[in-house]
Design a protein around this motif. Sequence first.
Motif, PDB file in Angstrom:
ATOM      1  N   TYR A  32       1.068  -1.252  -0.236  1.00  0.00           N
ATOM      2  CA  TYR A  32      -0.083  -0.078  -0.043  1.00  0.00           C
ATOM      3  C   TYR A  32       0.769   1.042   0.248  1.00  0.00           C
ATOM      4  CZ  TYR A  32      -3.683  -3.205   0.417  1.00  0.00           C
ATOM      5  OH  TYR A  32      -4.917  -3.932   0.428  1.00  0.00           O
ATOM      6  N   ALA A  33       2.290   1.315   0.014  1.00  0.00           N
ATOM      7  CA  ALA A  33       2.443   1.889   0.754  1.00  0.00           C
ATOM      8  C   ALA A  33       3.775   2.244  -0.899  1.00  0.00           C
ATOM      9  CB  ALA A  33       4.089   2.256   1.266  1.00  0.00           C
ATOM     10  N   SER A  34       3.459   1.517  -1.768  1.00  0.00           N
ATOM     11  CA  SER A  34       4.497   1.647  -3.252  1.00  0.00           C
ATOM     12  C   SER A  34       3.374   1.573  -3.675  1.00  0.00           C
ATOM     13  CB  SER A  34       4.861   0.251  -3.325  1.00  0.00           C
ATOM     14  OG  SER A  34       4.332  -0.726  -3.862  1.00  0.00           O
ATOM     15  N   PRO A  35       4.467   2.552  -5.290  1.00  0.00           N
ATOM     16  CA  PRO A  35       3.383   3.009  -6.346  1.00  0.00           C
ATOM     17  C   PRO A  35       3.070   1.579  -7.052  1.00  0.00           C
ATOM     18  CG  PRO A  35       6.016   4.332  -6.670  1.00  0.00           C
ATOM     19  CD  PRO A  35       5.537   3.248  -5.291  1.00  0.00           C
ATOM     20  N   PRO A  36       1.720   2.216  -7.211  1.00  0.00           N
ATOM     21  CA  PRO A  36       0.476   2.868  -8.100  1.00  0.00           C
ATOM     22  C   PRO A  36       0.426   3.321  -6.450  1.00  0.00           C
ATOM     23  CG  PRO A  36      -0.170   1.363  -9.207  1.00  0.00           C
ATOM     24  CD  PRO A  36       1.142   0.680  -8.277  1.00  0.00           C
ATOM     25  N   SER A  37      -0.281   2.110  -5.648  1.00  0.00           N
ATOM     26  CA  SER A  37      -1.136   3.152  -4.113  1.00  0.00           C
ATOM     27  C   SER A  37      -0.384   3.982  -3.456  1.00  0.00           C
ATOM     28  CB  SER A  37      -0.800   1.654  -3.670  1.00  0.00           C
ATOM     29  OG  SER A  37      -1.786  -0.064  -4.736  1.00  0.00           O
ATOM     30  N   ARG A  38      -0.928   5.373  -3.852  1.00  0.00           N
ATOM     31  CA  ARG A  38       0.010   6.346  -3.404  1.00  0.00           C
ATOM     32  C   ARG A  38      -1.050   7.528  -2.419  1.00  0.00           C
ATOM     33  NH1 ARG A  38       3.404   5.793  -0.158  1.00  0.00           N
ATOM     34  NH2 ARG A  38       4.536   7.983  -0.260  1.00  0.00           N
ATOM     35  N   SER A  39      -2.607   6.948  -2.763  1.00  0.00           N
ATOM     36  CA  SER A  39      -3.094   8.030  -2.596  1.00  0.00           C
ATOM     37  C   SER A  39      -3.194   8.379  -0.740  1.00  0.00           C
ATOM     38  CB  SER A  39      -5.114   7.354  -2.773  1.00  0.00           C
ATOM     39  OG  SER A  39      -4.666   6.349  -2.212  1.00  0.00           O
ATOM     40  N   ASN A  40      -4.436   8.729  -0.204  1.00  0.00           N
ATOM     41  CA  ASN A  40      -3.929   9.167   1.386  1.00  0.00           C
ATOM     42  C   ASN A  40      -4.325   8.066   2.308  1.00  0.00           C
ATOM     43  OD1 ASN A  40      -2.726  11.729   1.183  1.00  0.00           O
ATOM     44  ND2 ASN A  40      -4.721  12.832   1.065  1.00  0.00           N
ATOM     45  N   GLU A  41      -5.845   6.924   1.770  1.00  0.00           N
ATOM     46  CA  GLU A  41      -5.768   6.102   2.216  1.00  0.00           C
ATOM     47  C   GLU A  41      -5.438   4.845   1.969  1.00  0.00           C
ATOM     48  OE1 GLU A  41     -10.103   3.611   1.026  1.00  0.00           O
ATOM     49  OE2 GLU A  41      -9.410   4.473  -0.164  1.00  0.00           O
ATOM     50  N   ASP A  42      -4.250   5.471   0.650  1.00  0.00           N
ATOM     51  CA  ASP A  42      -3.659   3.973   1.086  1.00  0.00           C
ATOM     52  C   ASP A  42      -2.115   4.039   2.010  1.00  0.00           C
ATOM     53  OD1 ASP A  42      -4.651   2.075  -0.749  1.00  0.00           O
ATOM     54  OD2 ASP A  42      -3.296   3.195  -2.714  1.00  0.00           O
ATOM     55  N   ARG A  43      -1.898   4.814   2.139  1.00  0.00           N
ATOM     56  CA  ARG A  43      -0.778   5.726   3.239  1.00  0.00           C
ATOM     57  C   ARG A  43      -1.454   5.224   4.631  1.00  0.00           C
ATOM     58  NH1 ARG A  43       2.712  10.213   1.214  1.00  0.00           N
ATOM     59  NH2 ARG A  43       2.298  10.036  -1.099  1.00  0.00           N
ATOM     60  N   GLY A  44      -2.306   5.991   5.407  1.00  0.00           N
ATOM     61  CA  GLY A  44      -2.995   4.982   5.894  1.00  0.00           C
ATOM     62  C   GLY A  44      -3.116   3.137   5.827  1.00  0.00           C
ATOM     63  N   LYS A  45      -3.170   2.943   4.429  1.00  0.00           N
ATOM     64  CA  LYS A  45      -3.394   1.502   5.031  1.00  0.00           C
ATOM     65  C   LYS A  45      -2.232   0.726   5.285  1.00  0.00           C
ATOM     66  CE  LYS A  45      -7.559   0.375   2.353  1.00  0.00           C
ATOM     67  NZ  LYS A  45      -8.035  -0.660   0.602  1.00  0.00           N
ATOM     68  N   ALA A  46      -1.437   1.005   4.881  1.00  0.00           N
ATOM     69  CA  ALA A  46      -0.118   1.481   4.788  1.00  0.00           C
ATOM     70  C   ALA A  46       0.702   1.530   6.225  1.00  0.00           C
ATOM     71  CB  ALA A  46       1.332   1.644   3.956  1.00  0.00           C
ATOM     72  N   ALA A  47       0.288   2.531   6.671  1.00  0.00           N
ATOM     73  CA  ALA A  47       0.890   2.397   8.320  1.00  0.00           C
ATOM     74  C   ALA A  47       0.261   1.652   9.091  1.00  0.00           C
ATOM     75  CB  ALA A  47       0.324   4.360   8.877  1.00  0.00           C
ATOM     76  N   GLU A  48      -1.622   1.251   9.076  1.00  0.00           N
ATOM     77  CA  GLU A  48      -2.257   0.096  10.059  1.00  0.00           C
ATOM     78  C   GLU A  48      -1.717  -1.120   9.749  1.00  0.00           C
ATOM     79  OE1 GLU A  48      -5.908  -0.391   8.731  1.00  0.00           O
ATOM     80  OE2 GLU A  48      -6.225   1.938   9.024  1.00  0.00           O
ATOM     81  N   PHE A  49      -0.695  -1.561   8.721  1.00  0.00           N
ATOM     82  CA  PHE A  49      -0.218  -2.897   8.602  1.00  0.00           C
ATOM     83  C   PHE A  49       1.338  -2.200   9.639  1.00  0.00           C
ATOM     84  CE2 PHE A  49      -3.161  -3.353   5.295  1.00  0.00           C
ATOM     85  CZ  PHE A  49      -4.184  -4.405   5.694  1.00  0.00           C
ATOM     86  N   TYR A  50       2.181  -1.632   9.249  1.00  0.00           N
ATOM     87  CA  TYR A  50       2.869  -1.515  10.123  1.00  0.00           C
ATOM     88  C   TYR A  50       2.844  -1.344  11.221  1.00  0.00           C
ATOM     89  CZ  TYR A  50       5.114  -0.267   5.679  1.00  0.00           C
ATOM     90  OH  TYR A  50       6.103   0.441   4.366  1.00  0.00           O
ATOM     91  N   HIS A  51       1.907  -1.210  12.149  1.00  0.00           N
ATOM     92  CA  HIS A  51       1.667  -1.190  13.415  1.00  0.00           C
ATOM     93  C   HIS A  51       1.240  -2.701  14.262  1.00  0.00           C
ATOM     94  CE1 HIS A  51       1.326   2.421  15.322  1.00  0.00           C
ATOM     95  NE2 HIS A  51       1.618   3.320  14.069  1.00  0.00           N
ATOM     96  N   LYS A  52       1.211  -3.405  12.922  1.00  0.00           N
ATOM     97  CA  LYS A  52       0.588  -4.710  13.338  1.00  0.00           C
ATOM     98  C   LYS A  52       2.325  -5.742  13.183  1.00  0.00           C
ATOM     99  CE  LYS A  52      -3.754  -5.553  10.631  1.00  0.00           C
ATOM    100  NZ  LYS A  52      -4.486  -5.502  11.903  1.00  0.00           N
ATOM    101  N   ALA A  53       2.801  -5.236  12.299  1.00  0.00           N
ATOM    102  CA  ALA A  53       4.669  -5.604  12.433  1.00  0.00           C
ATOM    103  C   ALA A  53       4.936  -5.161  13.422  1.00  0.00           C
ATOM    104  CB  ALA A  53       4.985  -6.136  11.444  1.00  0.00           C
ATOM    105  N   GLU A  54       4.669  -4.180  14.611  1.00  0.00           N
ATOM    106  CA  GLU A  54       5.249  -3.456  15.696  1.00  0.00           C
ATOM    107  C   GLU A  54       6.055  -4.368  16.603  1.00  0.00           C
ATOM    108  OE1 GLU A  54       3.750  -0.253  19.038  1.00  0.00           O
ATOM    109  OE2 GLU A  54       3.405  -0.163  17.003  1.00  0.00           O
ATOM    110  N   GLY A  55       7.347  -4.242  16.420  1.00  0.00           N
ATOM    111  CA  GLY A  55       8.037  -4.679  18.041  1.00  0.00           C
ATOM    112  C   GLY A  55       8.890  -5.636  16.612  1.00  0.00           C
TER     113      GLY A  55
END
Length: 437
Positions: free
Chosen positions: A130-153
């Motif tokens: 979700y963080a890489s092109p072509p998925s770079r809308s604000n919604e996709d950026r938010g999704k990327a952050a959500e999944f990175y949070h699932k990998a927190e730690g």
Amino acid sequence: MKKIYASAAVCFLLIGCAPSAEEGLQFYNSKQYDKARTVFEKRTSDPVALLHLYKIFWNGKGVERNEKQALDYLRAAVKLEDPAAQEEFAKVLFHGYGSVPMDKEQALSLYEQAAAKGRKTAYIGIGDYYASPPSRSNEDRGKAAEFYHKAEGTLEGDWNLAYRYEQGDGVRQDPQRSYQFVRAVAMAQGRDAEEKAHLVAAAKTVLAEYYLYGYGVDPNPHEAVKMAALAKDEHTDAAAFYAWLLFWGHGIEADPEKAVRIWQSQLDDASKKRYGGRIGLNPYAIHGLAVAYQDGIGTPKDPAKAAQLKRESMFGTWLADTWLRVKYNALGYLDKVCTDTMVLPQLEPGRYKPLKADALFAVAGCMPQSTLEQKIAVMEVAGKSYELGNLNAAVLRGKIYAALSPVEREAYMNRLAYDAAAKRTLNDLLARMKATP
């Protein structure tokens, strides 16, 4: 541990029993790759063995590198629906490594399957999708952050979150949280940290910058030196930043000669070819050498070499390079052209906020001041620098304003009033457009 290796070796070599994949893993982790391969090749129904055979042949550990053989083993492990293998093959597909064509959709599917089976690190791959092109809308950026949070730690999860919180990418910008995530990676220990030593060293380098610039933490040049020194032998960027601290005497006794030697060595390496293209030189090395050659600090004067570094500057990959290039262009160390002001407002400085402030101040100092329009332009740039924390910019702005004639001052005040009215009109128009269905 020695007893385990000994028992496995005796069992396998003397009485011919088949060691388990776990015993092969012990050989692998101790870098006895020949013994590990011998064990794994007898356990090809075990996904752990298949995955590590892939790693052995893909990386050429104890054998000649064989991409086809490696991928055969990896695909066999994927067929057994092993989550670690699914995640690994997803990485290959996502980036299109080797002979495997890029297929981000198939990679996403494999990442999702692995994550569903408990592979926390697979969420990083989903975030990358979700963080890489072509998925770079604000919604996709938010999704990327959500999944990175699932990998927190995890190291990669925290590393990605550090960047998101620094830049405000998909999340609200938060320097303190960014600092916490960077520090977690930089201070990581254990086998995973050993295997990803380059990532840990990179985090130490970034943490050193946070300490120098005071991003998310109180400025502490001595801690900056400490972090850079810990990583300088493992990471070229850390070495370049350490030399920067050494050159200017930030948190350490200045030694320009030693700093120049470090940078010059990196410049010599950067002239070599890798993967068919030039190696990008670290911006701290580029701009440190520019100053050194221009002013003869730590090395004989050579203005021509300083100017030539403009070419090397084009290969900088960090945002730091933008601010440093603009600053040292304006100061006359690269090409003596007071340019690049248009790029400044378009990039989020993050930890480089002080660099952006210095760059704007340097540009304000080199801009012409003959006409009223030129003076106003200088005051605007200086004002932006002051807003970012450069107090000298406020002094410059005040001096220019004080030197204006009464007629110029009246025209300037009218200009400010006009700009403010235009801004209110534009904001009102945008508000109405938003409210219109």
